[in-house]
Scaffold this motif. Structure first.
Motif, PDB file in Angstrom:
ATOM      1  N   LEU A  44     -35.808 -48.419  63.304  1.00  0.00           N
ATOM      2  CA  LEU A  44     -35.064 -47.444  63.264  1.00  0.00           C
ATOM      3  C   LEU A  44     -33.510 -47.723  63.191  1.00  0.00           C
ATOM      4  CD1 LEU A  44     -34.524 -47.025  67.060  1.00  0.00           C
ATOM      5  CD2 LEU A  44     -33.919 -48.662  67.048  1.00  0.00           C
ATOM      6  N   ALA A  45     -33.098 -46.808  62.203  1.00  0.00           N
ATOM      7  CA  ALA A  45     -31.259 -46.813  61.869  1.00  0.00           C
ATOM      8  C   ALA A  45     -30.573 -46.391  63.005  1.00  0.00           C
ATOM      9  CB  ALA A  45     -31.631 -45.600  60.620  1.00  0.00           C
ATOM     10  N   MET A  46     -29.086 -47.382  62.875  1.00  0.00           N
ATOM     11  CA  MET A  46     -28.829 -47.544  63.652  1.00  0.00           C
ATOM     12  C   MET A  46     -27.447 -46.775  63.419  1.00  0.00           C
ATOM     13  SD  MET A  46     -29.611 -49.983  66.907  1.00  0.00           S
ATOM     14  CE  MET A  46     -29.440 -48.695  68.158  1.00  0.00           C
ATOM     15  N   GLY A  47     -26.573 -45.245  63.911  1.00  0.00           N
ATOM     16  CA  GLY A  47     -25.267 -45.398  63.064  1.00  0.00           C
ATOM     17  C   GLY A  47     -25.717 -44.598  61.794  1.00  0.00           C
ATOM     18  N   ARG A  48     -23.995 -43.882  61.472  1.00  0.00           N
ATOM     19  CA  ARG A  48     -23.747 -42.976  60.249  1.00  0.00           C
ATOM     20  C   ARG A  48     -24.186 -44.263  58.922  1.00  0.00           C
ATOM     21  NH1 ARG A  48     -18.559 -41.550  58.827  1.00  0.00           N
ATOM     22  NH2 ARG A  48     -17.453 -43.187  59.683  1.00  0.00           N
ATOM     23  N   PHE A  49     -23.875 -44.925  58.872  1.00  0.00           N
ATOM     24  CA  PHE A  49     -23.601 -45.623  57.123  1.00  0.00           C
ATOM     25  C   PHE A  49     -25.103 -46.113  57.158  1.00  0.00           C
ATOM     26  CE2 PHE A  49     -19.361 -45.760  58.033  1.00  0.00           C
ATOM     27  CZ  PHE A  49     -19.277 -45.547  57.244  1.00  0.00           C
ATOM     28  N   ALA A  50     -25.736 -46.553  58.173  1.00  0.00           N
ATOM     29  CA  ALA A  50     -27.839 -47.351  58.037  1.00  0.00           C
ATOM     30  C   ALA A  50     -27.937 -45.207  57.953  1.00  0.00           C
ATOM     31  CB  ALA A  50     -27.987 -47.786  59.350  1.00  0.00           C
ATOM     32  N   VAL A  51     -27.739 -44.217  58.199  1.00  0.00           N
ATOM     33  CA  VAL A  51     -28.532 -43.127  58.541  1.00  0.00           C
ATOM     34  C   VAL A  51     -28.977 -42.755  57.210  1.00  0.00           C
ATOM     35  CG1 VAL A  51     -28.336 -41.060  59.350  1.00  0.00           C
ATOM     36  CG2 VAL A  51     -28.863 -43.157  60.926  1.00  0.00           C
ATOM     37  N   HIS A  52     -27.104 -42.379  57.119  1.00  0.00           N
ATOM     38  CA  HIS A  52     -27.244 -41.983  55.335  1.00  0.00           C
ATOM     39  C   HIS A  52     -27.659 -43.044  54.407  1.00  0.00           C
ATOM     40  CE1 HIS A  52     -23.594 -39.559  57.364  1.00  0.00           C
ATOM     41  NE2 HIS A  52     -24.965 -39.091  57.369  1.00  0.00           N
ATOM     42  N   SER A  53     -27.396 -44.223  54.501  1.00  0.00           N
ATOM     43  CA  SER A  53     -27.754 -44.955  53.314  1.00  0.00           C
ATOM     44  C   SER A  53     -29.187 -44.892  52.964  1.00  0.00           C
ATOM     45  CB  SER A  53     -26.976 -46.030  53.584  1.00  0.00           C
ATOM     46  OG  SER A  53     -27.765 -46.811  52.778  1.00  0.00           O
ATOM     47  N   LEU A  54     -29.496 -44.554  54.065  1.00  0.00           N
ATOM     48  CA  LEU A  54     -31.489 -45.121  54.078  1.00  0.00           C
ATOM     49  C   LEU A  54     -31.166 -43.752  53.710  1.00  0.00           C
ATOM     50  CD1 LEU A  54     -32.678 -47.246  57.323  1.00  0.00           C
ATOM     51  CD2 LEU A  54     -32.651 -48.057  54.743  1.00  0.00           C
ATOM     52  N   LEU A  55     -31.269 -42.524  54.192  1.00  0.00           N
ATOM     53  CA  LEU A  55     -31.729 -41.497  54.388  1.00  0.00           C
ATOM     54  C   LEU A  55     -31.034 -40.618  52.640  1.00  0.00           C
ATOM     55  CD1 LEU A  55     -32.475 -40.209  57.920  1.00  0.00           C
ATOM     56  CD2 LEU A  55     -34.209 -41.261  56.365  1.00  0.00           C
ATOM     57  N   GLN A  56     -30.137 -40.850  52.429  1.00  0.00           N
ATOM     58  CA  GLN A  56     -29.406 -39.856  51.824  1.00  0.00           C
ATOM     59  C   GLN A  56     -29.146 -39.182  52.194  1.00  0.00           C
ATOM     60  OE1 GLN A  56     -28.544 -41.409  47.769  1.00  0.00           O
ATOM     61  NE2 GLN A  56     -28.970 -43.451  49.274  1.00  0.00           N
ATOM     62  N   SER A  57     -28.461 -39.081  53.682  1.00  0.00           N
ATOM     63  CA  SER A  57     -28.121 -37.654  53.802  1.00  0.00           C
ATOM     64  C   SER A  57     -27.003 -37.871  54.489  1.00  0.00           C
ATOM     65  CB  SER A  57     -29.186 -36.877  54.611  1.00  0.00           C
ATOM     66  OG  SER A  57     -28.149 -36.073  55.225  1.00  0.00           O
ATOM     67  N   SER A  58     -25.950 -37.135  54.491  1.00  0.00           N
ATOM     68  CA  SER A  58     -24.900 -36.738  54.663  1.00  0.00           C
ATOM     69  C   SER A  58     -24.538 -36.309  56.378  1.00  0.00           C
ATOM     70  CB  SER A  58     -23.561 -36.723  53.908  1.00  0.00           C
ATOM     71  OG  SER A  58     -23.887 -35.474  53.398  1.00  0.00           O
ATOM     72  N   GLU A  59     -25.950 -35.911  56.713  1.00  0.00           N
ATOM     73  CA  GLU A  59     -25.805 -34.769  57.811  1.00  0.00           C
ATOM     74  C   GLU A  59     -24.909 -35.880  58.991  1.00  0.00           C
ATOM     75  OE1 GLU A  59     -28.944 -31.594  59.296  1.00  0.00           O
ATOM     76  OE2 GLU A  59     -29.507 -32.337  57.860  1.00  0.00           O
ATOM     77  N   PRO A  60     -24.862 -35.195  60.020  1.00  0.00           N
ATOM     78  CA  PRO A  60     -23.993 -35.909  61.026  1.00  0.00           C
ATOM     79  C   PRO A  60     -25.577 -35.987  61.858  1.00  0.00           C
ATOM     80  CG  PRO A  60     -23.678 -33.513  61.911  1.00  0.00           C
ATOM     81  CD  PRO A  60     -24.547 -33.356  60.525  1.00  0.00           C
ATOM     82  N   ILE A  61     -25.752 -37.708  63.115  1.00  0.00           N
ATOM     83  CA  ILE A  61     -27.042 -38.185  63.072  1.00  0.00           C
ATOM     84  C   ILE A  61     -27.190 -37.957  64.467  1.00  0.00           C
ATOM     85  CG2 ILE A  61     -27.307 -39.730  64.716  1.00  0.00           C
ATOM     86  CD1 ILE A  61     -26.039 -41.884  64.012  1.00  0.00           C
ATOM     87  N   GLY A  62     -26.527 -36.030  65.330  1.00  0.00           N
ATOM     88  CA  GLY A  62     -26.817 -35.449  65.939  1.00  0.00           C
ATOM     89  C   GLY A  62     -27.884 -34.672  65.818  1.00  0.00           C
ATOM     90  N   ARG A  63     -27.891 -34.114  64.318  1.00  0.00           N
ATOM     91  CA  ARG A  63     -28.731 -33.226  63.566  1.00  0.00           C
ATOM     92  C   ARG A  63     -30.245 -33.772  62.912  1.00  0.00           C
ATOM     93  NH1 ARG A  63     -24.159 -29.571  62.266  1.00  0.00           N
ATOM     94  NH2 ARG A  63     -24.862 -30.082  59.558  1.00  0.00           N
ATOM     95  N   LEU A  64     -29.728 -35.609  62.985  1.00  0.00           N
ATOM     96  CA  LEU A  64     -31.160 -36.020  62.279  1.00  0.00           C
ATOM     97  C   LEU A  64     -32.454 -36.485  63.277  1.00  0.00           C
ATOM     98  CD1 LEU A  64     -28.939 -37.683  59.408  1.00  0.00           C
ATOM     99  CD2 LEU A  64     -30.575 -36.340  58.919  1.00  0.00           C
TER     100      LEU A  64
END
Ligand code: URA
Length: 305
Positions: free
Chosen positions: A237-257
């Motif tokens: 469970l990736a929580m928040g922008r920095f966790a999400v972007h770091s794990l997925l190597q994506s800069s898309e907003p959380i709402g779209r991921l």
């Protein structure tokens, strides 16, 4: 069948969600027998700059006072000494880290000086929970409380996270295996819970709780990668922008991921909002519950990735 106690029901009611009863899936304990290799520190060209919080306004000089002072009291203008060049920092070698076992990894993180965050930390914040957890939660970085206590998510956001996890029968304190990282007793209330392992992208607190910098994330990334490889969870469970972007190597907003299943090192990843954001945006709690429910289905194997 999940039995919900009063606290869990209150949590779900707060999120405005209807209660349902998920299945709990057990996974056999993971065998760890990785070869061991010491990490050779390598010099880096330039250290990561630590950005101090920028004041909103530059302080104005008290001109009137200064010009009113007698000439002999005035100081001759002096040139400030040039800042000493800091010694090169030992860079994190992912090659050595990916062979480390838990004690080596934790000791290496505790001694890490690969970026400027080491200067301001009280201690590193490695992770908490069971090394054999089926669930892994990845947050952003330690805050003031975490830096002081050495454990992730111990402030207000952490309380909300614990409540969210409890609502799906998970706890950072669950598990009594001798190699679990938590030495706290399992909670009495609510029966036995499944364990979860919680870690952050950064292991050191950014000063003034500023955002993590790309260089800091890059230096810390091998540690999180190794934690994931050692835990081998069924779901992250990736929580928040920095966790999400770091794990997925994506800069898309959380709402779209959010709302779909991603992958990190072969482990399914569900994206959701950071608990600190949920504390400020109560209307998003229902979405966070949807994300938890999706993660639960993936962990149980009832959703095709
Ligand atoms: N926020 C995080 O992302 N991690 C913590 O450990 C605390 C707050």
């Amino acid at each position: 069948m999940m039995l919900l106690d009063d606290r869990q029901r209150a949590m779900l009611a707060e999120m405005g969600v209807r209660v349902w009863a998920p299945k709990v899936v057990q996974q056999p304990a993971q065998a760890e027998a990785d070869a061991v290799r010491a990490v050779e520190p390598t010099p880096v060209a330039s250290p990561a700059p630590v950005r101090a919080p920028i004041p909103e306004q530059q302080p104005t000089r008290p001109i009137r006072q200064e010009s009113a002072a007698p000439p002999q009291a005035r100081q001759a203008p002096t040139t400030p000494p040039a800042p000493a060049t800091p010694p090169p920092r030992p860079s994190v070698s992912s090659e050595g880290i990916e062979r480390m076992d838990w004690p080596q990894l934790e000791a290496t993180v505790a001694a890490c000086r690969a970026c400027g965050l080491c200067e301001g930390r009280t201690q590193t914040v490695f992770g908490v929970g069971s090394q054999h957890a089926e669930w892994m939660v990845v947050g952003e970085a330690p805050g003031e409380n975490e830096d002081r206590q050495g454990e992730p998510f111990v402030g207000q956001a952490g309380k909300l996270l614990d409540n969210m996890l409890a609502a799906i029968n998970l706890s950072r304190q669950a598990g009594n295996s001798s190699d679990d990282l938590s030495d706290k007793p399992a909670p009495k209330q609510g029966g036995s819970k499944e364990s979860v392992y919680i870690a952050n992208v950064l292991k050191c607190r950014p000063p003034g709780n500023r955002n993590p910098q790309p260089e800091e994330i890059a230096q810390c990334e091998p540690y999180l990668r190794r934690q994931v490889a050692l835990v081998r969870p069924k779901i992250i469970l990736a929580m928040g922008r920095f966790a999400v972007h770091s794990l997925l190597q994506s800069s898309e907003p959380i709402g779209r991921l959010r709302g779909r299943v991603h992958q990190y090192q072969g482990v399914p990843v569900i994206v959701t909002y950071h608990p600190a954001y949920l504390l400020r945006s109560l209307s998003e709690k229902a979405k966070a519950w949807e994300d938890l429910s999706l993660a639960l289905e993936v962990a149980q194997g009832s959703v095709v990735e």
